[in-house]
Motif scaffolding. Sequence first.
Motif, PDB file in Angstrom:
ATOM      1  N   TYR A  48       0.830  -1.197   0.000  1.00 52.02           N
ATOM      2  CA  TYR A  48       0.000   0.000   0.000  1.00 52.02           C
ATOM      3  C   TYR A  48       0.870   1.254   0.000  1.00 52.02           C
ATOM      4  CZ  TYR A  48       0.627   0.852   5.060  1.00 52.02           C
ATOM      5  OH  TYR A  48       1.147   1.131   6.297  1.00 52.02           O
ATOM      6  N   TRP A  49       0.272   2.332  -0.511  1.00 57.29           N
ATOM      7  CA  TRP A  49       0.901   3.640  -0.623  1.00 57.29           C
ATOM      8  C   TRP A  49       0.007   4.655   0.058  1.00 57.29           C
ATOM      9  CZ3 TRP A  49       0.919  -0.189  -4.080  1.00 57.29           C
ATOM     10  CH2 TRP A  49       2.085  -0.496  -4.759  1.00 57.29           C
ATOM     11  N   VAL A  50       0.594   5.752   0.530  1.00 55.78           N
ATOM     12  CA  VAL A  50      -0.165   6.877   1.069  1.00 55.78           C
ATOM     13  C   VAL A  50       0.223   8.102   0.249  1.00 55.78           C
ATOM     14  CG1 VAL A  50      -0.664   8.308   3.083  1.00 55.78           C
ATOM     15  CG2 VAL A  50      -0.218   5.861   3.381  1.00 55.78           C
ATOM     16  N   VAL A  51      -0.794   8.834  -0.212  1.00 51.02           N
ATOM     17  CA  VAL A  51      -0.567  10.047  -0.987  1.00 51.02           C
ATOM     18  C   VAL A  51      -1.332  11.205  -0.361  1.00 51.02           C
ATOM     19  CG1 VAL A  51      -0.160   8.787  -3.142  1.00 51.02           C
ATOM     20  CG2 VAL A  51      -2.455   9.585  -2.616  1.00 51.02           C
ATOM     21  N   SER A  52      -0.784  12.394  -0.519  1.00 56.04           N
ATOM     22  CA  SER A  52      -1.460  13.639  -0.144  1.00 56.04           C
ATOM     23  C   SER A  52      -1.335  14.571  -1.335  1.00 56.04           C
ATOM     24  CB  SER A  52      -0.801  14.280   1.080  1.00 56.04           C
ATOM     25  OG  SER A  52      -0.985  13.478   2.219  1.00 56.04           O
ATOM     26  N   GLY A  53      -2.475  15.012  -1.852  1.00 57.52           N
ATOM     27  CA  GLY A  53      -2.430  15.842  -3.050  1.00 57.52           C
ATOM     28  C   GLY A  53      -1.756  15.070  -4.170  1.00 57.52           C
ATOM     29  N   TYR A  54      -0.696  15.659  -4.733  1.00 56.06           N
ATOM     30  CA  TYR A  54       0.034  15.009  -5.823  1.00 56.06           C
ATOM     31  C   TYR A  54       1.298  14.317  -5.338  1.00 56.06           C
ATOM     32  CZ  TYR A  54      -3.087  17.588  -8.897  1.00 56.06           C
ATOM     33  OH  TYR A  54      -4.190  18.072  -9.526  1.00 56.06           O
ATOM     34  N   SER A  55       1.511  14.255  -4.022  1.00 54.45           N
ATOM     35  CA  SER A  55       2.755  13.707  -3.476  1.00 54.45           C
ATOM     36  C   SER A  55       2.552  12.333  -2.850  1.00 54.45           C
ATOM     37  CB  SER A  55       3.311  14.638  -2.394  1.00 54.45           C
ATOM     38  OG  SER A  55       3.556  15.913  -2.918  1.00 54.45           O
ATOM     39  N   VAL A  56       3.466  11.427  -3.177  1.00 56.59           N
ATOM     40  CA  VAL A  56       3.498  10.111  -2.538  1.00 56.59           C
ATOM     41  C   VAL A  56       4.347  10.252  -1.279  1.00 56.59           C
ATOM     42  CG1 VAL A  56       4.184   7.699  -2.799  1.00 56.59           C
ATOM     43  CG2 VAL A  56       3.309   8.962  -4.774  1.00 56.59           C
ATOM     44  N   HIS A  57       3.843   9.782  -0.150  1.00 55.83           N
ATOM     45  CA  HIS A  57       4.594   9.874   1.096  1.00 55.83           C
ATOM     46  C   HIS A  57       5.876   9.041   0.998  1.00 55.83           C
ATOM     47  CE1 HIS A  57       1.330  11.412   4.037  1.00 55.83           C
ATOM     48  NE2 HIS A  57       1.035  11.791   2.814  1.00 55.83           N
ATOM     49  N   PRO A  58       6.964   9.531   1.579  1.00 52.59           N
ATOM     50  CA  PRO A  58       8.208   8.763   1.566  1.00 52.59           C
ATOM     51  C   PRO A  58       8.061   7.478   2.391  1.00 52.59           C
ATOM     52  CG  PRO A  58       8.463  10.780   2.857  1.00 52.59           C
ATOM     53  CD  PRO A  58       7.100  10.825   2.243  1.00 52.59           C
ATOM     54  N   GLY A  59       8.845   6.464   2.028  1.00 51.90           N
ATOM     55  CA  GLY A  59       8.816   5.194   2.748  1.00 51.90           C
ATOM     56  C   GLY A  59       7.764   4.224   2.255  1.00 51.90           C
ATOM     57  N   PHE A  60       7.098   4.545   1.153  1.00 50.21           N
ATOM     58  CA  PHE A  60       6.075   3.663   0.585  1.00 50.21           C
ATOM     59  C   PHE A  60       6.533   3.199  -0.781  1.00 50.21           C
ATOM     60  CE2 PHE A  60       3.816   5.958   3.818  1.00 50.21           C
ATOM     61  CZ  PHE A  60       2.997   4.986   4.356  1.00 50.21           C
ATOM     62  N   PRO A  61       6.130   1.987  -1.184  1.00 52.79           N
ATOM     63  CA  PRO A  61       5.077   1.165  -0.597  1.00 52.79           C
ATOM     64  C   PRO A  61       5.555   0.435   0.663  1.00 52.79           C
ATOM     65  CG  PRO A  61       6.026  -0.012  -2.433  1.00 52.79           C
ATOM     66  CD  PRO A  61       6.692   1.340  -2.380  1.00 52.79           C
ATOM     67  N   ARG A  62       4.538   0.058   1.456  1.00 58.05           N
ATOM     68  CA  ARG A  62       4.749  -0.795   2.619  1.00 58.05           C
ATOM     69  C   ARG A  62       3.897  -2.047   2.456  1.00 58.05           C
ATOM     70  NH1 ARG A  62       4.197   3.684   7.396  1.00 58.05           N
ATOM     71  NH2 ARG A  62       6.084   4.854   6.868  1.00 58.05           N
ATOM     72  N   ASN A  63       4.275  -3.084   3.167  1.00 57.94           N
ATOM     73  CA  ASN A  63       3.538  -4.335   3.139  1.00 57.94           C
ATOM     74  C   ASN A  63       2.267  -4.184   3.989  1.00 57.94           C
ATOM     75  OD1 ASN A  63       2.791  -7.181   3.948  1.00 57.94           O
ATOM     76  ND2 ASN A  63       4.483  -7.577   2.541  1.00 57.94           N
ATOM     77  N   ILE A  64       1.148  -4.733   3.516  1.00 58.57           N
ATOM     78  CA  ILE A  64      -0.117  -4.634   4.260  1.00 58.57           C
ATOM     79  C   ILE A  64      -0.025  -5.302   5.626  1.00 58.57           C
ATOM     80  CG2 ILE A  64      -1.593  -4.354   2.229  1.00 58.57           C
ATOM     81  CD1 ILE A  64      -2.342  -7.339   2.474  1.00 58.57           C
ATOM     82  N   HIS A  65       0.896  -6.224   5.799  1.00 59.10           N
ATOM     83  CA  HIS A  65       1.019  -6.912   7.088  1.00 59.10           C
ATOM     84  C   HIS A  65       1.523  -5.977   8.184  1.00 59.10           C
ATOM     85  CE1 HIS A  65       1.152 -10.228   4.053  1.00 59.10           C
ATOM     86  NE2 HIS A  65       0.067 -10.495   4.756  1.00 59.10           N
ATOM     87  N   THR A  66       2.143  -4.855   7.812  1.00 55.64           N
ATOM     88  CA  THR A  66       2.554  -3.874   8.823  1.00 55.64           C
ATOM     89  C   THR A  66       1.347  -3.209   9.477  1.00 55.64           C
ATOM     90  OG1 THR A  66       2.746  -2.054   7.222  1.00 55.64           O
ATOM     91  CG2 THR A  66       4.732  -3.394   7.621  1.00 55.64           C
ATOM     92  N   LEU A  67       0.166  -3.332   8.852  1.00 52.14           N
ATOM     93  CA  LEU A  67      -1.073  -2.816   9.440  1.00 52.14           C
ATOM     94  C   LEU A  67      -1.668  -3.787  10.454  1.00 52.14           C
ATOM     95  CD1 LEU A  67      -2.733  -1.414   6.188  1.00 52.14           C
ATOM     96  CD2 LEU A  67      -1.701  -0.079   8.042  1.00 52.14           C
ATOM     97  N   GLY A  68      -1.155  -5.016  10.485  1.00 48.74           N
ATOM     98  CA  GLY A  68      -1.652  -5.999  11.446  1.00 48.74           C
ATOM     99  C   GLY A  68      -2.443  -7.139  10.840  1.00 48.74           C
ATOM    100  N   PHE A  69      -2.457  -7.248   9.521  1.00 49.10           N
ATOM    101  CA  PHE A  69      -3.154  -8.374   8.890  1.00 49.10           C
ATOM    102  C   PHE A  69      -2.363  -9.659   9.096  1.00 49.10           C
ATOM    103  CE2 PHE A  69      -4.890  -4.877   6.337  1.00 49.10           C
ATOM    104  CZ  PHE A  69      -6.231  -5.178   6.406  1.00 49.10           C
ATOM    105  N   PRO A  70      -3.068 -10.797   9.228  1.00 47.53           N
ATOM    106  CA  PRO A  70      -2.354 -12.073   9.300  1.00 47.53           C
ATOM    107  C   PRO A  70      -1.694 -12.391   7.958  1.00 47.53           C
ATOM    108  CG  PRO A  70      -4.741 -12.409   9.344  1.00 47.53           C
ATOM    109  CD  PRO A  70      -4.510 -10.938   9.360  1.00 47.53           C
ATOM    110  N   ARG A  71      -0.718 -13.261   7.979  1.00 45.43           N
ATOM    111  CA  ARG A  71       0.072 -13.586   6.775  1.00 45.43           C
ATOM    112  C   ARG A  71      -0.768 -14.152   5.641  1.00 45.43           C
ATOM    113  NH1 ARG A  71       4.205 -10.569   6.358  1.00 45.43           N
ATOM    114  NH2 ARG A  71       5.133 -10.269   8.375  1.00 45.43           N
ATOM    115  N   TYR A  72      -1.897 -14.811   5.946  1.00 43.76           N
ATOM    116  CA  TYR A  72      -2.692 -15.414   4.872  1.00 43.76           C
ATOM    117  C   TYR A  72      -3.432 -14.363   4.032  1.00 43.76           C
ATOM    118  CZ  TYR A  72      -6.814 -15.055   7.963  1.00 43.76           C
ATOM    119  OH  TYR A  72      -7.809 -14.598   8.794  1.00 43.76           O
TER     120      TYR A  72
END
Length: 166
Positions: A48-72
């Motif tokens: 996943y990516w986070v954007v504001s306006g026309y800018s992509v936040h630094p440090g992205f993309p990140r893995n969805i598992h960093t949000l707390g989803f299980p590996r499956y």
Amino acid sequence: YIWRKSPYFPGIEQDLISSFWPTLPSGFEAAYEIDKKDQVFLFKGNQYWVVSGYSVHPGFPRNIHTLGFPRYVKTIDAAVYDENTKKTYFFVGDKYWSYDEVTESMEKGYPRRISVDFPRIGNKVDAAFQEKGNFYFFHGSKQYEIDTKSKKVIREMQSNSWFDCK
């Protein structure tokens, strides 16, 4: 493509994702916006990516598992931010998760079955958003307007009704 409807201009705006964010891939599978923070979260596969306006936040993309989803969990089908509770609901297959945006953590007791907590909409959500306090869930050619407090269907419509088709 990104399709936008704004209260500030009539009609529907359709643009290529690359016209807003040329460094991002195409083919996003889910997205949600936190208006007050001016942030849009875009999901493709397990990233996943986070954007504001026309800018992509630094440090992205990140893995969805960093949000707390299980590996499956390999991909997100749909997501919607509830501006009243400050929680984001993520839909994956026939289940959904609740993510607390304040504590930045998944809530206990999830995943839960979509069909149990949101009766009448079936087992899957293809897309979702919140407008004027209600959720709008899309599945196939149908959309369902949902009361956020009771989680009950207020009305059922064709999914293209937002596009003012004639």
